[in-house]
Design a protein around this motif. Structure first.
Motif, mmCIF file in Angstrom:
data_model
loop_
_atom_site.group_PDB
_atom_site.id
_atom_site.type_symbol
_atom_site.label_atom_id
_atom_site.label_comp_id
_atom_site.label_asym_id
_atom_site.label_seq_id
_atom_site.Cartn_x
_atom_site.Cartn_y
_atom_site.Cartn_z
ATOM 1 N N ILE A 1 47.603 4.899 58.808
ATOM 2 C CA ILE A 1 46.209 5.704 59.271
ATOM 3 C C ILE A 1 45.371 4.147 59.231
ATOM 4 O O ILE A 1 45.097 3.589 58.156
ATOM 5 C CB ILE A 1 45.744 6.456 58.571
ATOM 6 N N THR A 2 45.222 4.792 60.294
ATOM 7 C CA THR A 2 44.918 2.751 60.948
ATOM 8 C C THR A 2 42.709 3.150 61.076
ATOM 9 O O THR A 2 42.102 2.178 61.442
ATOM 10 C CB THR A 2 45.253 2.242 61.961
ATOM 11 N N ASN A 3 42.849 4.063 61.648
ATOM 12 C CA ASN A 3 41.459 4.479 62.096
ATOM 13 C C ASN A 3 40.137 5.755 60.953
ATOM 14 O O ASN A 3 40.257 6.740 61.322
ATOM 15 C CB ASN A 3 41.057 5.292 63.449
ATOM 16 N N SER A 4 40.803 5.823 59.771
ATOM 17 C CA SER A 4 40.155 6.712 58.325
ATOM 18 C C SER A 4 38.731 6.570 58.771
ATOM 19 O O SER A 4 37.662 5.063 59.480
ATOM 20 C CB SER A 4 40.538 6.159 57.813
ATOM 21 N N LYS A 5 37.638 7.523 58.165
ATOM 22 C CA LYS A 5 36.462 7.706 58.112
ATOM 23 C C LYS A 5 35.694 6.212 57.058
ATOM 24 O O LYS A 5 34.609 5.815 57.783
ATOM 25 C CB LYS A 5 36.162 8.618 57.480
ATOM 26 N N ASN A 6 36.885 5.846 56.265
ATOM 27 C CA ASN A 6 36.280 4.128 55.543
ATOM 28 C C ASN A 6 36.273 3.280 55.897
ATOM 29 O O ASN A 6 36.055 2.025 55.512
ATOM 30 C CB ASN A 6 35.989 4.534 54.255
ATOM 31 N N ARG A 7 37.127 3.206 57.232
ATOM 32 C CA ARG A 7 37.826 2.092 57.702
ATOM 33 C C ARG A 7 38.449 1.399 57.411
ATOM 34 O O ARG A 7 39.112 0.129 57.141
ATOM 35 C CB ARG A 7 36.899 0.695 57.834
ATOM 36 N N GLN A 8 39.201 2.237 56.541
ATOM 37 C CA GLN A 8 40.201 1.609 54.990
ATOM 38 C C GLN A 8 41.530 2.669 55.486
ATOM 39 O O GLN A 8 42.000 3.352 55.381
ATOM 40 C CB GLN A 8 40.062 1.672 53.476
#
Length: 313
Positions: A185-192
């Protein structure tokens, strides 16, 4: 907004701030003739909270041209009360803005949000979908069609991985590692960046879907529209909601994420690994979000782990 961009805040967060502050600015000018931040006092913010609780959903629009296209007055929840959660989010955004003016830019000498307490909305219990309910919803999708098959796969994948719908719709085939049954996952909510994992059963489903997808689309997205563009969240949400209505099951994408978490725990999973899979900042965040089990769910879990049941005595 420039400051928010410099802090690498997500587009969704920036959009939320901008929308909230524009609506608040309109309210201040219309009701108090205030156009300068230095003149905003705590009482104005308290009046705004009261106003939000009294006005209905979608009764205020920022852009009249957009409203003529989207027709908010045609929505099923038009003019219904705004939830405590939404009011709480508006207040939080306003607080962030005035804290920024006071602490970062030193634009104001008195911080009007200093004495205003946060609103703590009452947490709604999210029901655990029964297996037969999930089966009923899945059977409503017409898997003979491209979009029906796609939505069927997405629904199963959300339940199997716990990923957010926004994360799911933006992934590409390159994000999949079939050897380790993992998705990056590259576009998570926390940018991690993080990995979520899928089952052997899901692996077979995904491989079949990829063969089917490649025959009808050359899109870079794993779950594109028939035109090859990225599927919009609201369109999938509507498809899932409509599928649920056909079999009298209330369902939405985030509920699948919630159910993944609960089933993971009820089936013996631990909080630490769940927290990492969901992309939370810590176990406490996960526990706060998913500790709303019913007495029946707790009772069933107990029967699996009863000391007397599991001891040879």
């Amino acid at each position: 907004m420039l400051y928010g961009s410099s802090k690498n805040l997500s587009r969704k967060t920036l959009k939320s701030y901008e929308q909230t502050l524009k609506m608040f600015a309109i309210y201040l000018e219309e009701h108090f003739k205030i156009t300068e931040v230095s003149k905003v006092k705590s009482v104005h913010i308290r009046y705004y909270i009261k106003y939000l609780r009294e006005r209905g959903k979608y009764t205020v629009v920022l852009n009249e041209k957009t409203a003529k296209v989207n027709h908010p007055d045609h929505r099923h929840d038009f003019n219904k009360p705004i939830s405590d959660t939404t009011v709480s989010n508006y207040l939080r955004n306003i607080k962030v803005f005035f804290n920024y003016l006071y602490e970062v830019e030193r634009e104001i000498k008195v911080n009007p949000v200093e004495s205003i307490e946060n609103i703590k909305p009452q947490r709604k219990h999210k029901p655990l979908l029964k297996s037969e309910e999930i089966v009923k919803v899945l059977r409503t999708f017409d898997i003979i069609t491209f979009h029906g098959y796609r939505n069927w796969i997405i629904t199963r994948l959300l339940l199997d991985t716990g990923m957010r719908i926004s994360e799911c719709l933006s992934i590409t085939p390159e994000n999949f590692d079939f050897k380790n049954k993992a998705i990056l996952i590259t576009n998570s909510k926390n940018r991690q960046q993080r990995y979520v994992y899928f089952s052997f059963k899901m692996s077979r489903d995904l491989k079949r879907w990829m063969l089917y997808r490649d025959r009808y689309s050359s899109s870079s997205f794993m779950f594109p529209t028939i035109r090859g563009t990225e599927l919009e969240i609201r369109n999938f949400e509507k498809s899932l909601r409509d599928a649920g209505k056909k079999v009298n099951v209330s369902i939405h994408p985030h509920q699948l994420r919630n159910n993944f978490a609960k089933y993971y725990l009820l089936n013996g999973g631990d909080w630490v690994s769940l927290s990492r899979i969901l992309g939370h900042s810590g176990v406490e965040v996960t526990q706060k979000a998913y500790l709303d089990f019913t007495d029946e769910e707790i009772g069933n879990k107990y029967q699996q782990h009863s000391p007397l049941t599991n001891l040879d005595i």
